[in-house]
Design a protein around this motif. Structure first.
Motif, short mmCIF file in Angstrom:
data_model
loop_
_atom_site.label_atom_id
_atom_site.label_comp_id
_atom_site.label_asym_id
_atom_site.label_seq_id
_atom_site.Cartn_x
_atom_site.Cartn_y
_atom_site.Cartn_z
N HIS A 439 15.60 -7.60 4.38
CA HIS A 439 14.58 -7.61 3.49
C HIS A 439 14.87 -9.19 2.98
O HIS A 439 13.74 -9.71 2.63
N ASP A 447 11.75 0.38 3.15
CA ASP A 447 12.63 0.91 2.35
C ASP A 447 13.76 1.48 2.91
O ASP A 447 13.47 1.88 4.05
N GLN A 478 14.69 -1.24 -5.89
CA GLN A 478 13.39 -0.54 -5.50
C GLN A 478 13.49 -0.20 -4.09
O GLN A 478 12.36 0.48 -3.71
N LYS A 479 14.06 -0.99 -3.46
CA LYS A 479 14.21 -0.91 -1.99
C LYS A 479 15.03 0.26 -1.37
O LYS A 479 14.99 0.51 -0.14
#
Length: 622
Positions: A439, A447, A478-479
């Motif tokens: 990321h 994700d 949130q990932k």
């Protein structure tokens, strides 16, 4: 006692020496003066000798009377002359009961009396003392008394005579202690059965004896014994153990049966003879039936069930270790298959279980030595874009002997050995570190989904582990998707519901793995903060087929999806997508993503990074 001057011959000796000295040249004293002088010296010497003799006699008398060892003095013919207080206390007789008796009649048995007579004869004829030896003497009240006896001699009243002396030590308590220690060494003190060491010796001797018959080794383990011990106390547990010991001893009486308590709540039976497997099973089932009747402790009936492992084989060949191991593994198989049942040893199953247990035993070392690795399975959108929405972390074990092992081959064993939590933590922290790198380089990276093993899912420190790892790696919460299932949600050992609520507040996404409609109802029942569903199992597999089976699966899936949407969950994926047609059928039902054979195998982190890079926008790749 006579005065020194009255001693016969003493004045005559002084007179003779005085006369002889008076005739010696150079002596000026008269014969009378010399006589008086010599007599004075003799009297003084005699007095000193008498004093020393009296002191020696007094010391001997004190030692004789105060000695803790029993002492007996006999005359030349071997009749008792005197005994000290210690011997009176030891044998329980009064002095008059013993004085005058022949010492060779004090033994409790003929052989003991013969030993006393032999010792007396050796002393009388060869002046040789008999060394300390064990004998039983007759006690006045209690019968035979175990002692050590030494026969020695004292000079008699006339030259050449010897008075026998018996020195007697009580070793009955010592013998009792030795017997107690011997029993402790071979006997279980609670049940009275032979203990594990005694059983091992018996098994070794049985295997060493040549024979053409059969041998049976049966291991029993009480099911749920901890419930009895913790619920009713160790006293009730002890009574249950004694109950099981009695029932087994009463049941196994043929074929030279040897029943023992091994340790804790484990028992064993060894039999040897001419019997069949069916006959052994009959005895085992009889014992299980007897044990099923409640044993009452303080008016409370305690039911007892046992799991049993049975090995029946030819008596010759093999080793104690292999036989023990076969019985243990067969017992474990009985417990794993539901308890309260027996299992017979089978070579094929034994080889399989030995492989499994051998794998489970070295998980700790494998984790420390870097044998575990992570792979990631892509979950792809079914909208035709082929976009990778999620990667699912999968733990593999690169075993040096058995090759690459999947989680289902080692996680159940890790649960048994207590290593599941360590493996789960490594899976979670390592995968989060990989995802953070992806990321950081590619913000559009998919994700990360981590399916938690049960032991980690119920761990009260799970929130802390995830929070620390988020801060350490910089992975946006949130990932991260945490996947759980019904087994974890309903396990009474943890606080999974509170954990999921806290993780949802941290913006971590919660995914529920579903295989049946009942799993969905957990969302309503516990108000779960679930954002995603992953469907797997027979319904998904059936949809890949043709004909009535697929039609029936489609109807059930439609109903399940409608219920999911009614519960507020609209983002639903599927696991086990086999073909493109299968994917289209799932998409037509409203399933938005899938993973499985169609989208490729799980891959290590470098390959996933390459995949992410190829799917990244052009300006990011450059």
């Amino acid at each position: 006692m006579p005065e020194p001057g009255d001693t016969p011959g003493l004045a005559d000796i002084a007179r003779r020496w005085a006369a002889q000295l008076a005739d010696t040249d150079g002596v000026a004293l008269s014969s009378g003066d010399l006589e008086r002088m010599l007599l004075s010296v003799a009297e003084e010497a005699y007095a000193q000798a008498a004093t020393a003799k009296d002191a020696a006699i007094e010391r001997f008398a004190d030692l004789y009377s105060c000695s803790p060892v029993g002492l007996l003095l006999a005359d030349e013919q071997g009749n008792v002359l005197d005994v000290n207080p210690a011997l009176i206390e030891l044998l329980g007789y009064q002095p008059d009961d013993l004085i005058g008796r022949p010492l060779t009649g004090l033994g409790a048995t003929d052989s003991d009396n013969e030993a006393l007579l032999s010792g007396f004869e050796d002393l009388r004829t060869m002046a040789r003392s008999r060394q300390r030896e064990p004998l039983e003497l007759e006690h006045a009240v209690d019968g035979p008394l175990r002692t050590y006896v030494t026969i020695a001699g004292l000079p008699g009243d006339t030259p050449g005579t010897i008075f026998p002396v018996l020195m007697v030590e009580d070793v009955s308590e010592l013998s009792l202690l030795r017997e107690t220690l011997r029993k402790q060494n071979v006997q279980d003190p609670l049940t009275g059965l032979p203990n594990q060491r005694s059983f091992g010796n018996k098994l070794e001797a049985t295997l060493a004896a040549p024979a053409d018959d059969r041998l049976a080794l049966v291991y029993f383990d009480i099911d749920g014994f901890k419930v009895v011990n913790d619920g009713l106390g160790p006293g009730a547990g002890d009574e249950v153990l004694r109950h099981v010991a009695r029932k087994l001893a009463d049941t196994f009486t043929d074929h030279d049966a040897f029943v023992a308590r091994l340790s804790g709540d484990g028992f064993a039976v060894l039999m040897r003879g001419r019997f069949t497997r069916a006959e052994v099973v009959t005895l085992v089932e009889e014992a299980m039936t007897e044990l099923a009747e409640p044993v009452y402790v303080a008016d409370r009936g305690i039911g007892v069930s046992v799991s049993v492992g049975i090995v029946v084989r030819d008596a010759t060949g093999g080793t104690q270790e292999n036989l023990h191991r076969a019985a243990e593994i067969t017992l474990h198989r009985a417990k794993e298959n539901g308890r309260a049942q027996w299992m017979m040893f089978e070579e094929e199953l034994d080889n399989r279980d030995r492989r499994r247990y051998g794998i489970g035993a070295v998980i700790g070392g494998a984790l420390e030595n870097g044998q575990f690795q992570l792979e990631y399975q892509p979950t792809v959108k079914l909208d035709g874009s082929a976009e990778v929405a999620v990667v699912n972390a999968v733990l593999r074990w690169n075993h040096p002997e058995h090759g690459l092992l999947n989680p289902e081959e080692f996680f159940p064993l890790a649960d048994t050995t207590g290593m599941a939590l360590s493996l789960g933590r490594w899976l979670l922290t390592t995968s989060m570190a990989d995802a953070a790198e992806w990321h950081d380089e590619y913000p559009s990276a998919p994700d990360l989904c981590v399916r938690l093993p049960l032991r980690l899912a119920i761990d009260p420190n799970l929130v802390g582990i995830i929070r620390d790892q988020l801060e350490h790696t910089g992975l946006p919460p949130q990932k991260l998707r945490i996947c759980t299932d019904a087994a974890a949600l309903t396990d009474p050992r943890g606080e999974v519901l509170e954990t999921l609520a806290v993780l949802a507040d941290l913006d971590v996404k919660i995914t529920l793995a579903v295989s049946a409609g009942s799993d969905l109802e957990l969302i309503r029942l516990h108000k779960l903060p679930v954002g995603f569903l992953i469907l797997a199992g027979p319904l998904i597999d059936a949809l890949a087929a043709d004909g009535p089976e697929a039609d029936n699966a489609r109807k059930h899936l439609i109903a399940l999806l409608e219920r999911a949407r009614a519960l507020g969950v609209k983002r639903i994926g599927a696991e086990g997508v086999h073909t493109l047609e299968h994917a289209h059928r799932l998409r037509d039902l409203g399933i938005i993503a899938g993973r499985g054979r169609l989208y490729g195998r799980a891959a290590p982190a470098p390959e996933i990074r390459t995949l992410i890079e190829s799917n990244a926008p052009e300006h990011v790749r450059s």
